[in-house]
Design an enzyme around this catalytic site. Sequence first.
Site, mmCIF file in Angstrom:
data_model
loop_
_atom_site.group_PDB
_atom_site.id
_atom_site.type_symbol
_atom_site.label_atom_id
_atom_site.label_comp_id
_atom_site.label_asym_id
_atom_site.label_seq_id
_atom_site.Cartn_x
_atom_site.Cartn_y
_atom_site.Cartn_z
ATOM 1 N N MET A 75 -17.327 51.511 -25.648
ATOM 2 C CA MET A 75 -18.030 50.227 -25.631
ATOM 3 C C MET A 75 -17.524 49.380 -24.474
ATOM 4 O O MET A 75 -16.322 49.143 -24.357
ATOM 5 C CB MET A 75 -17.791 49.472 -26.937
ATOM 6 C CG MET A 75 -18.403 50.128 -28.144
ATOM 7 S SD MET A 75 -17.884 49.292 -29.665
ATOM 8 C CE MET A 75 -16.246 49.988 -29.860
ATOM 9 N N GLY B 88 -14.046 45.139 -25.551
ATOM 10 C CA GLY B 88 -13.922 46.438 -24.896
ATOM 11 C C GLY B 88 -13.094 47.436 -25.681
ATOM 12 O O GLY B 88 -11.955 47.168 -26.006
ATOM 13 N N SER B 89 -13.634 48.585 -25.998
ATOM 14 C CA SER B 89 -12.924 49.494 -26.889
ATOM 15 C C SER B 89 -13.644 50.832 -27.004
ATOM 16 O O SER B 89 -14.560 51.120 -26.247
ATOM 17 C CB SER B 89 -12.799 48.843 -28.265
ATOM 18 O OG SER B 89 -14.038 48.261 -28.641
ATOM 19 N N ARG B 90 -13.219 51.618 -28.000
ATOM 20 C CA ARG B 90 -13.780 52.949 -28.185
ATOM 21 C C ARG B 90 -13.661 53.336 -29.660
ATOM 22 O O ARG B 90 -12.748 52.910 -30.349
ATOM 23 C CB ARG B 90 -12.992 53.921 -27.316
ATOM 24 C CG ARG B 90 -13.329 55.373 -27.460
ATOM 25 C CD ARG B 90 -12.522 56.178 -26.460
ATOM 26 N NE ARG B 90 -11.844 57.315 -27.084
ATOM 27 C CZ ARG B 90 -10.920 58.033 -26.489
ATOM 28 N NH1 ARG B 90 -10.504 57.710 -25.281
ATOM 29 N NH2 ARG B 90 -10.372 59.054 -27.112
#
Length: 217
Positions: free
Chosen positions: A97, A185-187
């Site tokens: 993301m 912001g990440s995953r």
Amino acid sequence: MFHKEGTQSILLGTIFTAVVFLATDYFIQTEWIRMTIEIATLLLLIIILQFFRNPKRTVEINENHIIAPVDGKVVVIEEVYEGEYFKDKRIQVSIFMSPINVHVTRYALSGMVKFSKYHPGKFLVAWHPKASEENERTTVVIENKTFGSILYRQIAGALARRIVNYAQEGMQVVQGTDAGFIKFGSRVDIFLPLGTPINVVLDQKAIGGKTIIAIKP
């Protein structure tokens, strides 16, 4: 519509914007300087608002499907060794993301939460190969009658500084409902049993609650 996790940030951003507008109108006489500051402040508020947006989506619950838990781009599809819970090989599907994506995490399938754990850690960029093991993260395992045990992991990125996880052991959860939120912001990694037919490809854009990640083996 905005996510509840953004209430404080949106309120503070709105107050800050109002204060800046009042202060610049009172103290700064040069019009171009005043306009530049006000536009920059307004853009910051718009970024905060778009980050915490929570679009209403109708999810078609299907026991034979695993749906995307988040919006973003599919960056990993590979067989890996999962060493925290299963301690065996699984198929990993990862969705990255960016800050402009919707950051709501949704349950990819219905079932009972068998495991839920928070891990403090580093803040490597979310696409870093070691991010799944070294970054701040949460690990959740859901037991589902169709797929068995499915693990998903929320992973903080270089900008993310807070992971919200609603899953608690013993909960019955429903596919498509809110499972948490990751800020800035990440995953998310999903670990599926070997042999599970994958329904996405690398670099595909996934839509949380809509895109079918995998189907019944």
